[in-house]
Motif scaffolding. Structure first.
Motif, PDB file in Angstrom:
ATOM      1  N   ARG B 184       0.840  -1.205   0.000  1.00 42.65           N
ATOM      2  CA  ARG B 184       0.000   0.000   0.000  1.00 42.65           C
ATOM      3  C   ARG B 184       0.875   1.255   0.000  1.00 42.65           C
ATOM      4  NH1 ARG B 184      -2.909   0.709   4.478  1.00 42.65           N
ATOM      5  NH2 ARG B 184      -2.066  -1.069   5.644  1.00 42.65           N
ATOM      6  N   ALA B 185       1.953   1.214   0.749  1.00 38.21           N
ATOM      7  CA  ALA B 185       2.839   2.391   0.827  1.00 38.21           C
ATOM      8  C   ALA B 185       3.469   2.707  -0.532  1.00 38.21           C
ATOM      9  CB  ALA B 185       3.931   2.136   1.876  1.00 38.21           C
ATOM     10  N   ILE B 186       4.030   1.695  -1.187  1.00 32.90           N
ATOM     11  CA  ILE B 186       4.762   1.990  -2.433  1.00 32.90           C
ATOM     12  C   ILE B 186       3.819   2.265  -3.595  1.00 32.90           C
ATOM     13  CG2 ILE B 186       6.904   0.829  -1.729  1.00 32.90           C
ATOM     14  CD1 ILE B 186       6.112  -1.608  -3.337  1.00 32.90           C
ATOM     15  N   THR B 187       2.617   1.636  -3.610  1.00 28.69           N
ATOM     16  CA  THR B 187       1.689   1.972  -4.699  1.00 28.69           C
ATOM     17  C   THR B 187       1.146   3.390  -4.516  1.00 28.69           C
ATOM     18  OG1 THR B 187      -0.033   0.774  -3.482  1.00 28.69           O
ATOM     19  CG2 THR B 187       0.966  -0.365  -5.346  1.00 28.69           C
ATOM     20  N   THR B 188       0.885   3.777  -3.271  1.00 29.46           N
ATOM     21  CA  THR B 188       0.428   5.155  -3.025  1.00 29.46           C
ATOM     22  C   THR B 188       1.503   6.151  -3.458  1.00 29.46           C
ATOM     23  OG1 THR B 188      -0.838   4.337  -1.133  1.00 29.46           O
ATOM     24  CG2 THR B 188      -0.514   6.726  -1.280  1.00 29.46           C
ATOM     25  N   ALA B 189       2.740   5.852  -3.111  1.00 28.02           N
ATOM     26  CA  ALA B 189       3.850   6.728  -3.509  1.00 28.02           C
ATOM     27  C   ALA B 189       3.952   6.807  -5.030  1.00 28.02           C
ATOM     28  CB  ALA B 189       5.157   6.211  -2.911  1.00 28.02           C
ATOM     29  N   ARG B 190       3.860   5.651  -5.686  1.00 29.28           N
ATOM     30  CA  ARG B 190       3.926   5.647  -7.156  1.00 29.28           C
ATOM     31  C   ARG B 190       2.823   6.523  -7.741  1.00 29.28           C
ATOM     32  NH1 ARG B 190       2.850   0.142 -10.308  1.00 29.28           N
ATOM     33  NH2 ARG B 190       0.923   0.413  -9.131  1.00 29.28           N
ATOM     34  N   ASN B 191       1.617   6.454  -7.143  1.00 27.66           N
ATOM     35  CA  ASN B 191       0.500   7.220  -7.698  1.00 27.66           C
ATOM     36  C   ASN B 191       0.695   8.726  -7.568  1.00 27.66           C
ATOM     37  OD1 ASN B 191      -0.623   4.856  -8.465  1.00 27.66           O
ATOM     38  ND2 ASN B 191      -2.054   4.709  -6.722  1.00 27.66           N
ATOM     39  N   THR B 192       1.462   9.172  -6.579  1.00 30.95           N
ATOM     40  CA  THR B 192       1.730  10.623  -6.496  1.00 30.95           C
ATOM     41  C   THR B 192       2.487  11.069  -7.733  1.00 30.95           C
ATOM     42  OG1 THR B 192       3.876  10.409  -5.412  1.00 30.95           O
ATOM     43  CG2 THR B 192       1.948  10.545  -3.969  1.00 30.95           C
ATOM     44  N   ILE B 194       2.488   9.145 -10.845  1.00 28.07           N
ATOM     45  CA  ILE B 194       1.738   8.812 -12.063  1.00 28.07           C
ATOM     46  C   ILE B 194       0.492   9.678 -12.186  1.00 28.07           C
ATOM     47  CG2 ILE B 194       0.403   6.981 -13.193  1.00 28.07           C
ATOM     48  CD1 ILE B 194       2.456   5.003 -12.102  1.00 28.07           C
ATOM     49  N   ASP B 195      -0.269   9.812 -11.107  1.00 27.73           N
ATOM     50  CA  ASP B 195      -1.510  10.587 -11.161  1.00 27.73           C
ATOM     51  C   ASP B 195      -1.281  12.066 -10.886  1.00 27.73           C
ATOM     52  OD1 ASP B 195      -2.621   8.122 -11.505  1.00 27.73           O
ATOM     53  OD2 ASP B 195      -3.253   7.906  -9.412  1.00 27.73           O
ATOM     54  N   GLY B 196      -0.332  12.348  -9.975  1.00 29.56           N
ATOM     55  CA  GLY B 196      -0.178  13.731  -9.521  1.00 29.56           C
ATOM     56  C   GLY B 196       1.002  14.457 -10.153  1.00 29.56           C
ATOM     57  N   GLY B 197       1.838  13.749 -10.913  1.00 35.87           N
ATOM     58  CA  GLY B 197       2.966  14.395 -11.582  1.00 35.87           C
ATOM     59  C   GLY B 197       4.082  14.828 -10.650  1.00 35.87           C
ATOM     60  N   VAL B 198       4.059  14.356  -9.406  1.00 40.77           N
ATOM     61  CA  VAL B 198       5.103  14.719  -8.442  1.00 40.77           C
ATOM     62  C   VAL B 198       6.440  14.103  -8.864  1.00 40.77           C
ATOM     63  CG1 VAL B 198       5.837  14.422  -6.037  1.00 40.77           C
ATOM     64  CG2 VAL B 198       3.437  14.939  -6.571  1.00 40.77           C
ATOM     65  N   GLN B 199       7.527  14.884  -8.824  1.00 46.44           N
ATOM     66  CA  GLN B 199       8.818  14.375  -9.305  1.00 46.44           C
ATOM     67  C   GLN B 199       9.924  14.386  -8.257  1.00 46.44           C
ATOM     68  OE1 GLN B 199       8.493  16.932 -13.101  1.00 46.44           O
ATOM     69  NE2 GLN B 199       9.811  15.218 -13.710  1.00 46.44           N
ATOM     70  N   GLU B 200       9.736  15.182  -7.185  1.00 43.75           N
ATOM     71  CA  GLU B 200      10.758  15.265  -6.148  1.00 43.75           C
ATOM     72  C   GLU B 200      10.739  14.010  -5.286  1.00 43.75           C
ATOM     73  OE1 GLU B 200      12.870  17.764  -5.049  1.00 43.75           O
ATOM     74  OE2 GLU B 200      12.321  19.428  -6.375  1.00 43.75           O
ATOM     75  N   ARG B 201      11.910  13.418  -5.071  1.00 47.96           N
ATOM     76  CA  ARG B 201      12.019  12.202  -4.280  1.00 47.96           C
ATOM     77  C   ARG B 201      11.235  12.278  -2.960  1.00 47.96           C
ATOM     78  NH1 ARG B 201      15.713   8.248  -3.563  1.00 47.96           N
ATOM     79  NH2 ARG B 201      15.842   7.362  -1.479  1.00 47.96           N
ATOM     80  N   GLU B 202      11.487  13.346  -2.205  1.00 46.30           N
ATOM     81  CA  GLU B 202      10.865  13.441  -0.882  1.00 46.30           C
ATOM     82  C   GLU B 202       9.347  13.496  -0.957  1.00 46.30           C
ATOM     83  OE1 GLU B 202      12.638  16.371   1.726  1.00 46.30           O
ATOM     84  OE2 GLU B 202      14.628  15.692   1.088  1.00 46.30           O
ATOM     85  N   ASP B 203       8.854  14.178  -1.984  1.00 53.01           N
ATOM     86  CA  ASP B 203       7.401  14.285  -2.134  1.00 53.01           C
ATOM     87  C   ASP B 203       6.793  12.958  -2.574  1.00 53.01           C
ATOM     88  OD1 ASP B 203       7.636  16.917  -1.403  1.00 53.01           O
ATOM     89  OD2 ASP B 203       7.815  17.626  -3.479  1.00 53.01           O
ATOM     90  N   ILE B 204       7.508  12.224  -3.412  1.00 50.68           N
ATOM     91  CA  ILE B 204       7.003  10.917  -3.851  1.00 50.68           C
ATOM     92  C   ILE B 204       6.940   9.948  -2.664  1.00 50.68           C
ATOM     93  CG2 ILE B 204       7.515   8.876  -5.288  1.00 50.68           C
ATOM     94  CD1 ILE B 204       8.798  10.805  -7.338  1.00 50.68           C
TER      95      ILE B 204
END
Lengths: 277, 277
Positions: B184-192, B194-204
């Protein structure tokens, strides 16, 4: 590594006698040189090599890969910076030739693995002159479960006993004259065991040290413009490559050494209680 | 390594679809365990494994070598005492899973080389669950010029997302319930990304850290007799396995991690901007 001489051709001839087709690789392998060694100066004589392979009539194909093909991840001589896959034979790589060249047998084992994977030979032929290399490659074939039979072919020598080597071309005529010193030293030492039954390490090696020391002194006394200097003498068990203190009556051993004649480092070896490595 | 589950069987099924014959190796490899790790406790379930291989109808032969056959020079877990031939993929073995297990990928690369030499397969199948292992083996095949094509097969999951693993059998029902936390943790992070366009490591990675921290707190608050503890989260480039600070718009990456549930260490990963390792 190319710069072919009679020694290489004897391997190829032996291979041709035993196999349907012989493939010869020529590749000056960066991974077995350290940054301060002679990679750039190592003789590259492909045209002459190719001519002598054609003349031999024994070689079906020559493999002449590029460095970038053999090292897809790149290769730098600084070992701490190296990336990519390396093969190491632990326990047989750190002694003898591995002392001055701690990178050497890792480079050899790595490139030989790659060459095996490209050619997939049934048999492979190595020269006994590089005795430790023979032991390392034989152990690697066994450990990695490679379906390959290795043959170690006896060292080819000039009429006066000097082991043939690509590095002999660095010798001036005056150097060439004294270059047999190592072979005379190790055969004399071997004979103390074979003819005289001497078994103690120090007693076996003593005449070898004396012969080399005498030649070194003679060269100095004559004022020749180079030095003869012993690097090391070694008496090791053929399987473990550990130094022998008392040689067993039927213990297979390698008596080997390295001598500098000027800047050229010559190596040689003879076997005791065994015919082939 | 045996202890077969649906994940292994999916590799075998995929292999059978693409190849004339499939050979399955079962070998608990000592060289990839450290002295303090679970070599002796690792599940060995050959009878069940064999039955499920027969039932699958996809497997032509099982290779079940002895430790002494795979390691002719012997094998000790203490790396400083090891003798014999080892294969190491430098640059891809020291990070991620290589931090807590610095011996691990050297053990994997060595045994895989041996298995390849025994079987000489045209294709080989590895599970994406062990993502770094896929990258290491793919690099090794390339570097050693092995004539083998590798396929990385997607991770098989339980209905709730937990990656299948031989170590899941160590989980009690209460542990099993929270064990999906990493996925759940890594799929949620991935979605930030894929869905949210987040690119900064810390934000992902931020939501992943938060999910794991929340579950750890819940387990503590409920007084359950085990802890949930993050080992690490990682976001790396798929080729170099170096940590990414800003993820490029089409940069292929692995988002992975390890979490302790009680004493059981679970790993998992998802891919970004690529379908297969």
């Amino acid at each position: 590594m190319g710069a072919l001489h009679e020694g290489h051709l004897s391997l190829i001839k032996r291979a041709r006698e035993e196999c349907d087709a012989v493939v010869v690789s020529i590749f000056v392998n960066p991974a077995q040189f350290a940054p301060h060694e002679d990679l750039d100066q190592y003789p590259r004589t492909f045209d002459t090599d190719y001519a002598s392979l054609v003349k031999s009539g024994a070689c079906a194909a020559v493999l002449l890969p590029r460095v970038s093909e053999m090292y897809p991840a790149g290769i730098t001589l600084d070992r701490t910076q190296q990336r990519g896959t390396f093969v190491e034979v632990q326990g047989l790589s750190h002694q003898m030739e591995g002392i001055p060249r701690p990178h050497f047998f890792r480079g050899v084992a790595t490139v030989v693995t790659k060459l095996f994977n490209i050619i997939q030979p049934e048999r492979t032929y190595f020269g006994q002159k590089d005795a430790q290399q023979c032991v390392v490659v034989r152990a690697m074939i066994r450990d990695l479960l490679l379906p390959i039979t290795m043959r170690a072919v006896p060292t080819c020598r000039e009429a006066d006993g000097l082991a043939m080597s690509s590095r002999n071309r660095y010798l001036t005529p005056e150097m060439r004259e004294v270059a047999t010193v190592l072979y005379r030293a190790i055969t004399t030492a071997r004979n103390t065991n074979i003819d005289g039954g001497v078994q103690e390490r120090e007693d076996i090696l003593k005449p070898a040290y004396e012969i080399i020391e005498k030649v070194a002194q003679d060269v100095k006394a004559k004022g020749l413009p180079f030095e003869v200097k012993l690097d090391y003498l070694s008496l090791v068990d053929v399987d473990t490559l550990s130094e022998i203190q008392i040689l067993g009556k039927s213990q297979a051993a390698i008596l080997s050494g390295a001598v500098y004649v000027g800047k050229t480092r010559l190596i040689d070896n003879v076997l005791i209680n065994t015919q082939e490595l």
